[in-house]
Design a protein around this motif. Structure first.
Motif, PDB file in Angstrom:
ATOM      1  N   ALA A 190       0.831  -1.206   0.000  1.00 20.89           N
ATOM      2  CA  ALA A 190       0.000   0.000   0.000  1.00 20.89           C
ATOM      3  C   ALA A 190       0.861   1.251   0.000  1.00 20.89           C
ATOM      4  CB  ALA A 190      -0.932  -0.011   1.217  1.00 20.89           C
ATOM      5  N   ALA A 191       1.954   1.216   0.764  1.00 30.16           N
ATOM      6  CA  ALA A 191       2.856   2.373   0.801  1.00 30.16           C
ATOM      7  C   ALA A 191       3.467   2.633  -0.573  1.00 30.16           C
ATOM      8  CB  ALA A 191       3.961   2.126   1.829  1.00 30.16           C
ATOM      9  N   PHE A 192       3.837   1.563  -1.268  1.00 32.55           N
ATOM     10  CA  PHE A 192       4.436   1.721  -2.598  1.00 32.55           C
ATOM     11  C   PHE A 192       3.431   2.311  -3.585  1.00 32.55           C
ATOM     12  CE2 PHE A 192       4.997  -0.195  -6.840  1.00 32.55           C
ATOM     13  CZ  PHE A 192       6.189   0.400  -7.189  1.00 32.55           C
ATOM     14  N   ASP A 232       6.035   9.882   2.133  1.00 33.90           N
ATOM     15  CA  ASP A 232       5.921   8.787   1.189  1.00 33.90           C
ATOM     16  C   ASP A 232       4.616   8.040   1.426  1.00 33.90           C
ATOM     17  OD1 ASP A 232       6.236   6.613   3.072  1.00 33.90           O
ATOM     18  OD2 ASP A 232       8.387   6.974   3.084  1.00 33.90           O
ATOM     19  N   GLY A 233       4.383   6.996   0.653  1.00 33.52           N
ATOM     20  CA  GLY A 233       3.075   6.344   0.641  1.00 33.52           C
ATOM     21  C   GLY A 233       2.630   5.774   1.961  1.00 33.52           C
ATOM     22  N   ARG A 234       3.574   5.487   2.859  1.00 31.70           N
ATOM     23  CA  ARG A 234       3.198   4.881   4.135  1.00 31.70           C
ATOM     24  C   ARG A 234       2.366   5.818   4.996  1.00 31.70           C
ATOM     25  NH1 ARG A 234       9.367   2.982   4.965  1.00 31.70           N
ATOM     26  NH2 ARG A 234       9.595   5.066   4.106  1.00 31.70           N
ATOM     27  N   ALA A 250      13.052   3.402  -1.010  1.00 29.54           N
ATOM     28  CA  ALA A 250      13.257   1.986  -1.304  1.00 29.54           C
ATOM     29  C   ALA A 250      12.668   1.171  -0.171  1.00 29.54           C
ATOM     30  CB  ALA A 250      14.744   1.683  -1.464  1.00 29.54           C
ATOM     31  N   MET A 251      11.874   0.177  -0.516  1.00 34.02           N
ATOM     32  CA  MET A 251      11.228  -0.637   0.506  1.00 34.02           C
ATOM     33  C   MET A 251      11.287  -2.104   0.102  1.00 34.02           C
ATOM     34  SD  MET A 251       7.248  -0.614   1.787  1.00 34.02           S
ATOM     35  CE  MET A 251       7.518   0.691   2.952  1.00 34.02           C
ATOM     36  N   GLY A 252      11.781  -2.925   1.002  1.00 34.70           N
ATOM     37  CA  GLY A 252      11.736  -4.351   0.758  1.00 34.70           C
ATOM     38  C   GLY A 252      10.313  -4.856   0.905  1.00 34.70           C
ATOM     39  N   LEU A 253       9.892  -5.695  -0.019  1.00 33.76           N
ATOM     40  CA  LEU A 253       8.533  -6.220   0.018  1.00 33.76           C
ATOM     41  C   LEU A 253       8.537  -7.570   0.726  1.00 33.76           C
ATOM     42  CD1 LEU A 253       7.321  -5.339  -3.580  1.00 33.76           C
ATOM     43  CD2 LEU A 253       6.975  -4.067  -1.458  1.00 33.76           C
TER      44      LEU A 253
END
Length: 704
Positions: A389-391, A403-405, A500-503
């Protein structure tokens, strides 16, 4: 694509100032909240520091070990919240610290910097006696990269391997036995924080490592050797962050080669990893799609909004009506039995029922929406969807420097600001938490809707629906405007960097661990917010119980004020009213309603009915707007606005929207961010509300 992949957007990831005292770090001025600032003191117990990548189950494991013994505090010299506590094991006491998730000791945010400082014993942190590296079995490359840096520090390391069940489900080549063969000098423990599996084995491994450290001349003798990058000097505790960054960057190539070699020995090449299609990959094709992903996200947000408003409604009514009725009847029975029925009219009875009991019930009415929100957040976070959802919403939120979070808390705020503030705890960056927290009070919660309806039907008749809709449009416009102003003023020194976010892989949350976490969070809220809410409600009772005149019939006495206007509360409202002359509602009824609304917006309409002595029971807000109450308010605003009641009503509605949502929200903000930040939020809301109300009235009276 595998679960090692990163979802990335290019854009700015803004830092925010922190409330309280001042601290300078890397060119940023950090403000520390006085209420939350803790000076670190070394207890003398062995120090165990948990370190790991984001979304690897580190905090879940930490809470499974410590449970209610964990406390939230600030890292030394920052406003970054960390959990810490004492852990008893086999007659020993350890200091255990959970750090924010980080991909590297080369920090890109204050949260990541705190993790590195705790691991390295920098910036006021003692050197750790043991580092517990939480290793994600589904993302071995990413986990090994961080592990390589931790091994370089020369401190004893125990590796807690999580998500092995998911790695086995996806037929990953990495397993615990193979890891132990490839890295024989490390202790690997299989753990699952959701179930508590491996907790005892992890404590035994830590105890054994501490024993070896005590038997050796120094902890460094127990630390694993550095078979790579040995030519690069590791910075010490007194070196600055720039030295740490240079060390990590200069050794990056060697680390990547070492990680690749380890992965190859584990029996999995990068080509095989890229070719394997996992369940997460298949779901991500939909949930990360630029169109379908947004549609799913909006549907999820609608469900969250409905749950925090509709589902919580009956439970709130049970506390507010049923439980209140039972407790009031019980108090009445006790007073009648002890002092006779006449005691029910005494001031002490009124203090208990209308002061202490009312304050306690107000606290309890927030438990249903808070509990539902905590459950939903835990489900979304543990399942792995929250990162997606954040992405998906990242690009839109970057308009205001977030950011999206940060989108989820803002959406929740339209249901209730209180759980929205609580949901900011899911944001991994402390800077984003603070800025999002400052914006949430401008989201128009459902409690404000009752005020909109009454005034819209009283002043705008057939355009009432449009007037109410425009209030929500105004709420979004205010959030955007305030966000842009904050970004260019208090947050102007923030650096632009990629998001950058690890999924994490998708997984099923564990029910017992989820409920336990929810109960702990609810108790923390009740413990932190109840005192300020109950105290303020009792103060308001005292103000309304003190008579200033004898009344028309000479019956007014302490605790028995026939009309609000004749009490100290009414006098305060009348004294405040002239301030709103430029906004068109210089009227004590309106001021009294605004003062009451500071406690809770749900009681604004009731306060107005009380001040006008109107007893229209069992009416909807629309009926009140077109009925006696609406007519009384219309007459007051007609006088105070000098013939421009609609402009005054619009100004009053915008003031209700923009100023402090409720006392419980202020208490939660104080609990999370400190007294100074909560005060700043209240003053900012009042300033924005007043300026907008004056502008709208002054323009409106020229047009209407």
């Amino acid at each position: 694509m595998t679960t090692d992949a990163h979802a990335e957007h290019q854009g700015c990831d803004d830092d925010e100032p922190h409330a309280g005292g001042h601290h300078h770090r890397r060119g940023l001025m950090v403000l520390l909240p006085a209420a939350h600032h803790h000076h670190h003191e070394d207890s003398g117990y062995p120090r165990i520091v948990f370190v790991g990548n984001p979304n690897v189950g580190k905090s879940t494991l930490f809470n499974a070990l410590l449970g209610a013994n964990a406390t939230v505090m600030n890292a030394p010299g920052t406003t970054v919240l960390i959990e810490a506590g004492h852990l008893h094991h086999d007659g020993r006491m350890w200091d255990v610290v959970d750090t924010p998730g980080t991909a590297s000791l080369d920090a890109l945010s204050p949260d990541e910097q705190v993790a590195g400082e705790a691991a390295m014993g920098r910036a006021g942190n003692p050197l750790p006696d043991v580092i517990v590296d939480v290793f994600d079995a589904t993302s071995p490359s990413k986990s090994l990269y961080l592990l390589s840096q931790l091994l370089d520090l020369g401190r004893p390391v125990v590796v807690a391997v999580t998500m092995l069940d998911l790695a086995e489900r996806d037929h990953a080549a990495v397993d615990l036995d193979r890891l132990a063969e490839v890295l024989p000098h490390l202790s690997f423990v299989r753990v699952d924080g959701r179930t508590g599996e491996g907790a005892d084995a992890l404590k035994e491994a830590v105890a054994a490592t501490l024993d070896r450290s005590h038997e050796a001349d120094s902890p460094a003798q127990v630390a694993p050797s550095r078979p790579y990058v040995s030519s690069i000097t590791v910075p010490g505790p007194t070196d600055d962050q720039e030295a740490v960054s240079r060390w990590v960057r200069n050794s990056a190539d060697e680390r990547f080669l070492w990680v690749a070699a380890i992965i190859a020995r584990l029996g999995e090449s990068d080509d095989v990893a890229q070719e394997r299609m996992t369940l997460s990959d298949r779901l991500d094709r939909v949930l990360l799609h630029p169109v379908a992903g947004i549609a799913v996200f909006l549907a999820v947000m609608y469900a969250v909004f409905e749950a925090t408003t509709t589902l919580a409604g009956p439970l709130i009514d049970w506390f507010d009506v049923t439980l209140r009725g039972w407790l009031t009847s019980g108090i009445d029975a006790v007073f009648s039995a002890v002092a006779g029925s006449g005691s029910l009219d005494g001031w002490f009875h009124s203090l208990l029922v209308d002061g202490l009991l009312d304050g306690s019930i107000t606290v309890l009415t927030f438990i249903p929406p808070m509990g539902i929100m905590f459950i939903i957040l835990s489900l979304l976070e543990d399942s792995g969807y929250l990162a997606r959802a954040a992405f998906v919403m990242d690009r839109a939120m970057r308009l205001i420097g977030l950011d999206g979070r940060a989108f989820l808390p803002l959406v929740v705020g339209f249901g209730c600001n209180l759980p929205a503030l609580a949901s900011t705890r899911t944001l991994p960056d402390s800077r984003q938490r603070l800025m999002t927290g400052l914006l949430i009070p401008f989201t128009s919660c459902s409690a404000r809707l009752s005020v909109y309806i009454v005034l819209a039907y009283a002043f705008f008749d057939r355009y009432a629906g449009l007037a109410i809709f425009l209030m929500y449009v105004a709420s979004m416009a205010i959030i955007l405007a305030v966000g842009l102003v904050l970004r260019r003023t208090q947050f102007s020194d923030l650096r632009t960097q990629p998001f950058a976010m690890g999924l994490p892989p998708y997984q099923m949350p564990k029910v017992l661990q989820l409920l336990r976490s929810v109960l702990l969070r609810l108790w923390a809220f009740i413990r932190g917010a109840s005192s300020i809410i109950i105290t303020m409600i009792v103060i308001m009772w005292f103000l309304s119980a003190i008579p200033l005149t004898a009344g028309a019939a000479g019956t007014n006495s302490f605790g028995h004020v026939d009309e609000v206007e004749h009490s100290l509360y009414g006098a305060v409202a009348a004294g405040v009213a002239p301030v709103f002359e430029p906004a068109g509602f210089n009227d004590w009824h309106a001021s009294a309603a605004l003062i009451t609304g500071f406690v809770a917006k749900e009681v604004v309409v009731g306060s107005m009915s009380q001040s006008y002595a109107i007893q229209d029971a069992n009416q909807t807000e629309a009926q009140e707007g077109t009925g006696t109450l609406g007519q009384a308010v219309h007459r007051s605003f007609e006088r105070s606005s000098h013939g421009h009641p609609q402009a005054a009503a619009a100004a009053f509605m915008i003031f209700i929207l923009a100023y402090t949502p409720c006392l419980a929200t202020v208490a939660e903000m104080k609990r999370q961010y400190g007294t100074r930040t909560a005060t700043k939020s209240v003053l900012m809301g009042l300033a924005v509300a007043y300026v907008l109300a004056v502008v709208i009235f002054q323009i409106g009276r020229l047009l209407v």
